[in-house]
Design a protein around this motif. Structure first.
Motif, PDB file in Angstrom:
ATOM      1  N   ILE A  56       1.053  -1.290   0.085  1.00 45.53           N
ATOM      2  CA  ILE A  56       0.205  -0.287   0.110  1.00 45.53           C
ATOM      3  C   ILE A  56       0.920   0.958   0.175  1.00 45.53           C
ATOM      4  O   ILE A  56       1.669   1.435   0.784  1.00 45.53           O
ATOM      5  N   TYR A  57       0.813   1.988  -1.391  1.00 47.17           N
ATOM      6  CA  TYR A  57       1.132   3.441  -1.203  1.00 47.17           C
ATOM      7  C   TYR A  57       0.296   4.318   0.033  1.00 47.17           C
ATOM      8  O   TYR A  57      -0.606   4.384  -0.130  1.00 47.17           O
ATOM      9  N   LEU A  58       1.059   5.102   0.233  1.00 47.96           N
ATOM     10  CA  LEU A  58       0.821   7.291   0.876  1.00 47.96           C
ATOM     11  C   LEU A  58       1.678   7.782   0.760  1.00 47.96           C
ATOM     12  O   LEU A  58       2.445   7.941   1.171  1.00 47.96           O
ATOM     13  N   SER A  59       0.684   8.869   0.422  1.00 50.74           N
ATOM     14  CA  SER A  59       2.023   9.796   0.350  1.00 50.74           C
ATOM     15  C   SER A  59       1.185  11.067   1.788  1.00 50.74           C
ATOM     16  O   SER A  59       0.386  11.614   1.324  1.00 50.74           O
ATOM     17  N   VAL A  60       2.785  11.240   2.490  1.00 50.73           N
ATOM     18  CA  VAL A  60       1.895  12.326   3.499  1.00 50.73           C
ATOM     19  C   VAL A  60       1.427  13.406   3.001  1.00 50.73           C
ATOM     20  O   VAL A  60       0.670  14.401   3.561  1.00 50.73           O
ATOM     21  N   ASP A  61       2.037  14.094   2.709  1.00 51.99           N
ATOM     22  CA  ASP A  61       2.418  15.346   2.551  1.00 51.99           C
ATOM     23  C   ASP A  61       0.769  15.991   1.575  1.00 51.99           C
ATOM     24  O   ASP A  61       0.455  17.345   1.095  1.00 51.99           O
ATOM     25  N   GLN A  62       0.164  14.191   0.427  1.00 52.83           N
ATOM     26  CA  GLN A  62      -0.889  15.113   0.175  1.00 52.83           C
ATOM     27  C   GLN A  62      -1.996  14.424   0.488  1.00 52.83           C
ATOM     28  O   GLN A  62      -3.467  14.934   0.550  1.00 52.83           O
ATOM     29  N   GLU A  63      -1.427  14.134   2.393  1.00 49.45           N
ATOM     30  CA  GLU A  63      -2.732  14.112   3.477  1.00 49.45           C
ATOM     31  C   GLU A  63      -2.301  14.615   4.470  1.00 49.45           C
ATOM     32  O   GLU A  63      -2.346  14.215   5.691  1.00 49.45           O
ATOM     33  N   LEU A  64      -1.606  15.780   3.927  1.00 49.67           N
ATOM     34  CA  LEU A  64      -1.145  16.720   5.820  1.00 49.67           C
ATOM     35  C   LEU A  64      -2.787  16.991   6.650  1.00 49.67           C
ATOM     36  O   LEU A  64      -2.338  17.186   8.064  1.00 49.67           O
ATOM     37  N   ASN A  65      -3.727  16.657   5.807  1.00 48.49           N
ATOM     38  CA  ASN A  65      -4.735  17.306   7.407  1.00 48.49           C
ATOM     39  C   ASN A  65      -5.533  15.737   7.602  1.00 48.49           C
ATOM     40  O   ASN A  65      -6.742  15.766   8.266  1.00 48.49           O
ATOM     41  N   ASN A  66      -5.089  15.040   7.091  1.00 51.54           N
ATOM     42  CA  ASN A  66      -6.143  13.570   7.575  1.00 51.54           C
ATOM     43  C   ASN A  66      -5.427  12.972   8.779  1.00 51.54           C
ATOM     44  O   ASN A  66      -3.888  13.259   8.985  1.00 51.54           O
ATOM     45  N   PRO A  67      -6.131  12.653   9.452  1.00 60.83           N
ATOM     46  CA  PRO A  67      -6.036  12.210  10.765  1.00 60.83           C
ATOM     47  C   PRO A  67      -5.761  11.388  11.200  1.00 60.83           C
ATOM     48  O   PRO A  67      -4.429  11.025  12.431  1.00 60.83           O
ATOM     49  N   ILE A  68      -5.317  10.253   9.981  1.00 60.76           N
ATOM     50  CA  ILE A  68      -4.795   9.319  10.440  1.00 60.76           C
ATOM     51  C   ILE A  68      -2.820   9.436  10.820  1.00 60.76           C
ATOM     52  O   ILE A  68      -1.932   7.693  11.132  1.00 60.76           O
TER      53      ILE A  68
END
Length: 423
Positions: free
Chosen positions: A51-63
């Motif tokens: 599973i690939y996730l890009s943190v800088d595109q999910e800055l407001n995601n509470p995860i």
């Protein structure tokens, strides 16, 4: 133009089955996202769940605000569970608040069924939290394209060759005679534009210039202004320009402070940032007799040749007129790929006798001098160094413009061949 599989890929593959956090660090735009996607494809083709996730595109995601939320999210949305192993690839992980602590908690809670592979553009945030990951991680640095990786991407020839140094250099001479022209032509381009993959693989010179400027400006905006909150951007930019003009020279911090009008502590902070974001390196002196040999000032090298072009506008069109300091910077960049920075030094005595590089390989010493000129001989400084450290030296290396030879325990290696020589 070819898709370049990075040399680092094979090194990382060896660690994917280990119960460690794989940390990939490197400057912006060195290809970390591409490398993560190559790893994901490799895992998928090996029937592993990735599973690939890009943190800088999910800055407001509470995860990313709480490790428990992160694990809960993976279980809810991707059916991650203890019954099978899942690989999580996190891009730009430095944007996670207290990234080291976050990764530690995730690892401690779920390492029996989660493997973390994380990539980030700065080593600074991880360094602040390094103690949290002790025993839990293995680190890799993804550099810009090496000269050989660049050749793989742009040359019409295959360059899957390497040599161990030996007194018999007949085969190496044949290789050099055959490919000298192609290597020198591509060396000019590489020494001018550096190793950022996008810039390397772009054939249009105007577009190369636009891409290089955009990469440097993005670094200033995202890493320096937004992430690291550097206030005096003018002084920081002037420092980058000043250092680019001084590659291969000693760094006199007092003079730099006076020139830029900044305090010593501010300069120290800026230099740490430039090192931690893979823009400049500062080479330490080698010595065993501090009274006779120690030069306290470090030497400056740019981590990428394109940074020098960006700041100085120096552009070389003829192989034979490339400045020696720029060639020396190239040699340092190559050495840093194959040796730990803790094992590379320069040598300068109180009487100003100098050797460009001293490499420690186990307990042995390798003196390396750059003589980018048509006639290269063994420098007196190396002869004297050999007398002082005879029991620790097996051979010397002189990096030349075009001389390939072995004499008096010294290898004369044309600079375009140096990347093909094994450690």
């Amino acid at each position: 133009m070819n898709l370049v599989k990075r040399i680092l890929f094979n090194e990382i593959k060896e660690w994917l089955s280990e119960n460690k956090i794989v940390v990939i660090k490197g400057a912006r735009r060195t290809g970390k996202t591409t490398l993560l996607n190559q790893i994901r494809d490799y895992l998928t083709h090996s029937s592993e769940k990735a599973i690939y996730l890009s943190v800088d595109q999910e800055l407001n995601n509470p995860i990313f605000s709480n490790p428990k939320y992160f694990i809960r999210y993976l279980k809810d949305q991707y059916e991650v569970n203890e019954k099978g192993r899942t690989y999580i690839l996190l891009d730009e992980f430095q944007y996670i608040k207290e990234a080291g602590l976050f990764l530690k908690v995730v690892y401690d809670m779920a390492h029996k069924y989660l493997n973390l592979i994380v990539a980030g553009s700065s080593s600074l945030e991880l360094s602040k939290n390094r103690e949290f990951l002790t025993g839990r991680k293995v680190e890799f640095i993804l550099n810009r394209f090496s000269f050989i990786e660049y050749l793989w991407g742009v040359s019409e020839y295959k360059y899957n060759y390497s040599w161990n140094l030996s007194k018999d250099i007949k085969d190496l001479k044949e290789f050099y005679a055959l490919y000298k022209s192609d290597l020198e032509t591509h060396f000019i381009d590489y020494i001018n534009w550096g190793g950022y993959p996008e810039v390397c693989l772009q054939g249009n010179l105007k577009k190369k210039e636009i891409l290089l400027k955009e990469i440097i400006r993005t670094y200033i905006q995202k890493d320096i202004v937004d992430f690291l909150n550097v206030g005096n951007i003018s002084a920081f930019n002037n420092l980058i320009s000043l250092l680019s003009h001084q590659v291969g020279n000693l760094l006199n911090k007092g003079e730099v402070c006076n020139t830029l009008g900044i305090h010593f502590k501010t300069l120290e902070n800026y230099l740490d940032i430039l090192k931690g974001t893979f823009i400049f390196s500062f080479l330490r002196p080698f010595y065993t007799n501090i009274r006779k040999e120690l030069s306290k000032m470090p030497r400056v090298y740019a981590e990428d040749m394109g940074i020098i072009l960006y700041c100085t506008s120096r552009n070389f069109t003829d192989f034979e007129i490339i400045e020696g300091s720029v060639v020396e910077n190239f040699v340092y960049n190559h050495l840093s790929l194959i040796f730990s920075e803790d094992n590379i030094y320069f040598y300068r005595t109180i009487s100003k006798s100098e050797i460009d590089f001293i490499v420690k390989d186990n307990n042995r010493l390798i003196p390396i001098e750059v003589k980018f000129q048509k006639k290269a001989n063994i420098p007196i400084s190396i002869r004297n160094f050999n007398k002082n450290y005879a029991d620790r030296i097996d051979y010397n290396i002189v990096v030349t413009m075009n001389k390939l030879d072995f004499q008096n325990n010294t290898y004369f290696i044309p600079v375009v061949l140096l990347p093909f020589i094994n450690k």
